[in-house]
Design an enzyme around this catalytic site. Structure first.
Site, PDB file in Angstrom:
ATOM      1  N   ASP A  71      47.203  58.556  28.786  1.00 61.09           N
ATOM      2  CA  ASP A  71      47.940  57.776  27.776  1.00 61.09           C
ATOM      3  C   ASP A  71      46.964  57.331  26.687  1.00 61.09           C
ATOM      4  O   ASP A  71      46.955  56.172  26.278  1.00 61.09           O
ATOM      5  CB  ASP A  71      48.617  56.570  28.428  1.00 61.09           C
ATOM      6  CG  ASP A  71      49.625  55.879  27.504  1.00 61.09           C
ATOM      7  OD1 ASP A  71      50.143  56.541  26.587  1.00 61.09           O
ATOM      8  OD2 ASP A  71      49.878  54.669  27.702  1.00 61.09           O
ATOM      9  N   TRP A  80      36.574  41.074  30.976  1.00 54.91           N
ATOM     10  CA  TRP A  80      36.925  40.812  29.578  1.00 54.91           C
ATOM     11  C   TRP A  80      35.989  41.602  28.665  1.00 54.91           C
ATOM     12  O   TRP A  80      34.780  41.593  28.857  1.00 54.91           O
ATOM     13  CB  TRP A  80      36.825  39.328  29.251  1.00 54.91           C
ATOM     14  CG  TRP A  80      37.158  39.049  27.821  1.00 54.91           C
ATOM     15  CD1 TRP A  80      36.286  38.801  26.798  1.00 54.91           C
ATOM     16  CD2 TRP A  80      38.467  39.035  27.255  1.00 54.91           C
ATOM     17  NE1 TRP A  80      36.966  38.624  25.627  1.00 54.91           N
ATOM     18  CE2 TRP A  80      38.316  38.757  25.867  1.00 54.91           C
ATOM     19  CE3 TRP A  80      39.752  39.219  27.772  1.00 54.91           C
ATOM     20  CZ2 TRP A  80      39.400  38.672  25.007  1.00 54.91           C
ATOM     21  CZ3 TRP A  80      40.832  39.129  26.913  1.00 54.91           C
ATOM     22  CH2 TRP A  80      40.652  38.860  25.560  1.00 54.91           C
ATOM     23  N   LEU A  81      36.557  42.285  27.692  1.00 56.41           N
ATOM     24  CA  LEU A  81      35.781  43.095  26.759  1.00 56.41           C
ATOM     25  C   LEU A  81      35.877  42.494  25.366  1.00 56.41           C
ATOM     26  O   LEU A  81      36.982  42.330  24.835  1.00 56.41           O
ATOM     27  CB  LEU A  81      36.307  44.538  26.742  1.00 56.41           C
ATOM     28  CG  LEU A  81      36.305  45.266  28.091  1.00 56.41           C
ATOM     29  CD1 LEU A  81      37.018  46.599  27.968  1.00 56.41           C
ATOM     30  CD2 LEU A  81      34.874  45.457  28.594  1.00 56.41           C
TER      31      LEU A  81
END
Length: 265
Positions: free
Chosen positions: A176, A79-80
């Protein structure tokens, strides 16, 4: 594997699972375990490919979330915690992207094909870079374009040997990289949701400029660019524009037409 199976993997039950914004091509959840640990969990058909791409990027010392677990259609990621983009964060993104591009492959392409939802992304090797860009990134879209634009795209593909370098360094690309796939923290930046392959480094730069405006700090972090990049930019921006036209419809047809004109065909 269902989310329930994660309790056995991580040794703690799930306290909450909240859907996150986005998710055009896969479902993304913020999962909190009963012991307080938090992770991002993606559910989709190609998360195994994404895990391998993230591992390759991590080996190149590019800033990406850690892969915590992958099995079946589930991918669990570090998780950032996000924060507003700052000059320091933009510079960190430029530095991280340069490290990624400094990781070089033996040839253009990637060991496996990929896809953006229903749109296949072929990654088979080609003899030179103009051939790869024509056959793997532009010409597959001919069937979905109006006839006039398809003819212009074919004309551009024929001209690529004179418009693109024959054998630029096969840099490891994110593939991307728009601003939504760059997460900023407290003086940090990470790249997420890759579609990796080896190719001309300018591809990532062109897409970042198509859907955003990198600051001066980014360019300072990234460092020198090749002469003539501005002339090649619309050729590289055509690929993401064509993907968006294929996935999201006629609202992107104007972007495709504008970029075709910018290439001079």
């Amino acid at each position: 594997m269902s989310l329930d199976g994660l309790a056995q993997v991580f040794g703690a039950g799930i306290a909450s699972a909240r859907p996150l914004h986005g998710g055009d091509l896969s479902e993304v959840l913020k999962v909190t375990l009963e012991d307080g640990r938090v992770m991002a969990v993606k559910r989709g058909e190609r998360v195994d490919s994404e895990a391998r791409m993230l591992a390759a990027m991590a080996t190149a010392e590019a800033p990406v979330p850690e892969v915590l677990h992958q099995a079946g259609s589930l991918l669990c990621l570090q998780w950032l915690d996000e924060a507003p983009a700052s000059a320091v964060g933009w510079q960190a993104l430029g530095q991280g992207l340069r490290r990624l591009h400094n990781c070089r492959g033996a040839q253009y392409g990637w060991p496996e094909d990929y896809a953006f939802g229903p749109q296949p992304i072929p990654n088979g090797h080609a003899g030179d870079w103009p051939d790869f860009w024509a056959r793997r990134r532009l010409l597959p879209f001919l069937p979905v374009l109006p006839m006039a634009q398809a003819r212009r795209l074919e004309a551009l593909a024929r001209a690529l040997p004179e418009r693109l370098p024959a054998r630029p360094t096969p840099a490891l690309l994110h593939g991307d990289l728009w601003t939504g796939n760059a997460l900023f923290g407290d003086g940090n930046a990470w790249m997420i949701d890759p579609a990796c392959y080896h190719g001309h480094a300018e591809v990532d730069l062109a897409m970042l400029e198509l859907f955003g405006n990198p600051t001066d700090a980014f360019w300072q972090g990234y460092g020198p660019q090749e002469p003539g990049r501005a002339e090649r930019r619309p050729i590289y921006q055509l690929f993401p524009a064509l993907v968006h036209f294929r996935l999201f419809g006629a609202s992107y047809q104007g972007m495709v037409a504008r970029l075709l004109s910018a290439t001079g065909v």
